[in-house]
Design a protein around this motif. Structure first.
Motif, mmCIF file in Angstrom:
data_model
loop_
_atom_site.group_PDB
_atom_site.id
_atom_site.type_symbol
_atom_site.label_atom_id
_atom_site.label_comp_id
_atom_site.label_asym_id
_atom_site.label_seq_id
_atom_site.Cartn_x
_atom_site.Cartn_y
_atom_site.Cartn_z
ATOM 1 N N UNK A 48 -10.845 -9.924 -3.084
ATOM 2 C CA UNK A 48 -11.898 -8.966 -3.424
ATOM 3 C C UNK A 48 -12.868 -8.772 -2.255
ATOM 4 N N UNK A 49 -13.270 -9.875 -1.611
ATOM 5 C CA UNK A 49 -14.164 -9.773 -0.452
ATOM 6 C C UNK A 49 -13.500 -8.986 0.676
ATOM 7 N N UNK A 50 -12.199 -9.161 0.797
ATOM 8 C CA UNK A 50 -11.464 -8.441 1.827
ATOM 9 C C UNK A 50 -11.515 -6.938 1.652
ATOM 10 N N UNK A 51 -11.453 -6.485 0.405
ATOM 11 C CA UNK A 51 -11.508 -5.051 0.144
ATOM 12 C C UNK A 51 -12.862 -4.473 0.566
ATOM 13 N N UNK A 52 -13.921 -5.243 0.301
ATOM 14 C CA UNK A 52 -15.266 -4.819 0.702
ATOM 15 C C UNK A 52 -15.373 -4.765 2.222
ATOM 16 N N UNK A 53 -14.933 -5.826 2.882
ATOM 17 C CA UNK A 53 -15.063 -5.886 4.339
ATOM 18 C C UNK A 53 -14.212 -4.830 5.035
ATOM 19 N N UNK A 54 -13.015 -4.591 4.541
ATOM 20 C CA UNK A 54 -12.177 -3.548 5.146
ATOM 21 C C UNK A 54 -12.868 -2.200 5.069
ATOM 22 N N UNK A 55 -13.468 -1.902 3.914
ATOM 23 C CA UNK A 55 -14.156 -0.623 3.762
ATOM 24 C C UNK A 55 -15.366 -0.542 4.693
ATOM 25 N N UNK A 179 -20.719 -10.752 -8.346
ATOM 26 C CA UNK A 179 -21.072 -9.524 -9.064
ATOM 27 C C UNK A 179 -21.278 -8.366 -8.092
ATOM 28 N N UNK A 180 -21.919 -8.626 -6.965
ATOM 29 C CA UNK A 180 -22.158 -7.568 -5.972
ATOM 30 C C UNK A 180 -20.861 -7.113 -5.323
ATOM 31 N N UNK A 181 -19.940 -8.055 -5.103
ATOM 32 C CA UNK A 181 -18.632 -7.696 -4.541
ATOM 33 C C UNK A 181 -17.924 -6.700 -5.457
ATOM 34 N N UNK A 182 -17.911 -7.003 -6.748
ATOM 35 C CA UNK A 182 -17.211 -6.122 -7.685
ATOM 36 C C UNK A 182 -17.969 -4.825 -7.954
ATOM 37 N N UNK A 183 -19.283 -4.855 -7.857
ATOM 38 C CA UNK A 183 -20.056 -3.617 -7.960
ATOM 39 C C UNK A 183 -19.666 -2.666 -6.833
ATOM 40 N N UNK A 185 -16.801 -2.682 -5.103
ATOM 41 C CA UNK A 185 -15.426 -2.237 -5.313
ATOM 42 C C UNK A 185 -15.364 -1.107 -6.339
ATOM 43 N N UNK A 186 -16.082 -1.262 -7.428
ATOM 44 C CA UNK A 186 -16.064 -0.239 -8.482
ATOM 45 C C UNK A 186 -16.791 1.032 -8.063
ATOM 46 N N UNK A 187 -17.918 0.866 -7.374
ATOM 47 C CA UNK A 187 -18.691 2.027 -6.931
ATOM 48 C C UNK A 187 -17.893 2.903 -5.981
ATOM 49 N N UNK A 188 -17.141 2.271 -5.080
ATOM 50 C CA UNK A 188 -16.388 3.023 -4.069
ATOM 51 C C UNK A 188 -14.919 3.214 -4.463
ATOM 52 N N UNK A 189 -14.596 2.801 -5.690
ATOM 53 C CA UNK A 189 -13.243 2.975 -6.232
ATOM 54 C C UNK A 189 -12.183 2.439 -5.262
ATOM 55 N N UNK A 190 -12.385 1.211 -4.822
ATOM 56 C CA UNK A 190 -11.463 0.589 -3.886
ATOM 57 C C UNK A 190 -10.277 -0.023 -4.624
ATOM 58 N N UNK A 191 -9.141 -0.040 -3.958
ATOM 59 C CA UNK A 191 -7.991 -0.756 -4.496
ATOM 60 C C UNK A 191 -8.283 -2.250 -4.435
ATOM 61 N N UNK A 192 -7.662 -2.997 -5.332
ATOM 62 C CA UNK A 192 -7.789 -4.456 -5.279
ATOM 63 C C UNK A 192 -6.546 -5.072 -5.908
ATOM 64 N N UNK A 193 -6.367 -6.358 -5.689
ATOM 65 C CA UNK A 193 -5.186 -7.047 -6.197
ATOM 66 C C UNK A 193 -5.207 -7.082 -7.726
ATOM 67 N N UNK A 194 -4.149 -6.594 -8.347
ATOM 68 C CA UNK A 194 -4.071 -6.533 -9.802
ATOM 69 C C UNK A 194 -4.165 -7.908 -10.461
ATOM 70 N N UNK A 195 -3.873 -8.965 -9.703
ATOM 71 C CA UNK A 195 -3.936 -10.311 -10.264
ATOM 72 C C UNK A 195 -5.369 -10.716 -10.624
ATOM 73 N N UNK A 196 -6.351 -10.048 -10.006
ATOM 74 C CA UNK A 196 -7.743 -10.336 -10.364
ATOM 75 C C UNK A 196 -8.009 -10.023 -11.837
ATOM 76 N N UNK A 197 -7.269 -9.073 -12.392
ATOM 77 C CA UNK A 197 -7.438 -8.713 -13.792
ATOM 78 C C UNK A 197 -6.672 -9.657 -14.720
#
Length: 242
Positions: A48-55, A179-183, A185-197
């Motif tokens: 999840x952190x990786x998705x934020x940092x890549x963006x 919580x901020x990481x996922x906020x 991800x959701x705000x910017x509609x980023x892809x993430x690993x489905x296993x998190x769900x």
């Protein structure tokens, strides 16, 4: 862009961190790429952190280099995510670093299912050695460590002297909460690993990662039922953060 692990003193790390103290993650990345340019690499696990940092990185340096340690043992969902990220950020240079030995060669040399018998050796062969090889080409690297992730990460700074890899380690997300990481991800509609769900808050190799029950330590699913909690990429020393 002349900063190098071997020439920096402890006081200089303190000066950098004092300077960046009130900056956000994007500002830290801007500072890092201004200082190191192409001598800076992001070692990404695509969590999840990786998705934020890549963006965030894509906003600062569109052709930045990102390295993923491809152990050959990752979940199919992780490889699928990497393909999605490559399509979303086509100008980023995403490199999959492989170990010198294939899984078959490792089994022939050390026996089957090494990760069960000697997980430290398996991590060394498939993660530590490849990362050491990759980081030797750069003066500094970026990591997605956050202070709240575990007690061993609580003292991580923005700029760290990385003794393990003889490098400078930049951690832009140290103040972020889960919580901020996922906020983000959701705000910017980023892809993430489905296993998190599916109750996988921290995702590593398929053989060494289990789902985590509600209320458990997020990293308890890594090397479950073993004392091991880190693969060795992040060596923490008192007073230095890393």
């Amino acid at each position: 862009m002349n900063l190098h692990y071997r020439t920096l003193k402890k006081e200089e790390y303190e000066q950098f961190n004092n300077k960046l103290e009130r900056n956000d993650a994007l500002d830290v990345l801007k500072w890092a790429y201004n200082e190191f340019g192409d001598n800076l690499v992001y070692s990404c696990s695509f969590g999840a952190e990786g998705m934020v940092l890549i963006d965030l990185i894509s906003k600062v340096k569109k052709d930045a280099t990102i390295v993923f340690l491809d152990t050959d043992f990752h979940f199919k969902e992780t490889y699928e995510l990497i393909d999605k990220v490559k399509k979303r950020y086509p100008t980023l240079n995403i490199h999959l670093a492989k170990p010198e030995k294939t899984p078959q060669e490792q089994a022939e040399l050390h026996g089957e299912r090494l990760w069960e018998r000697e997980p430290d050796m398996c991590c060394n062969i498939r993660k530590m050695v490849p990362l050491e090889r990759e980081l030797s080409r750069y003066n500094a690297w970026i990591s997605g460590l956050r202070r709240e992730q575990s007690p061993t990460r609580a003292n991580t700074q923005f700029v760290n002297q990385d003794h393990r890899f003889q490098s400078i380690k930049i951690c832009p997300l140290i103040h972020w909460t889960e919580e901020e990481v996922w906020m983000y991800i959701n705000l910017h509609q980023l892809d993430y690993n489905e296993l998190h769900d599916k109750n996988y808050p921290s995702i590593g190799c398929e053989y060494c990662t289990k789902p985590v029950a509600k209320g458990e330590d997020p990293r308890s699913g890594r090397w479950a039922n073993k004392e091991k909690t880190e693969c060795g990429l992040h060596v923490f020393q008192h007073g230095s953060g890393i």
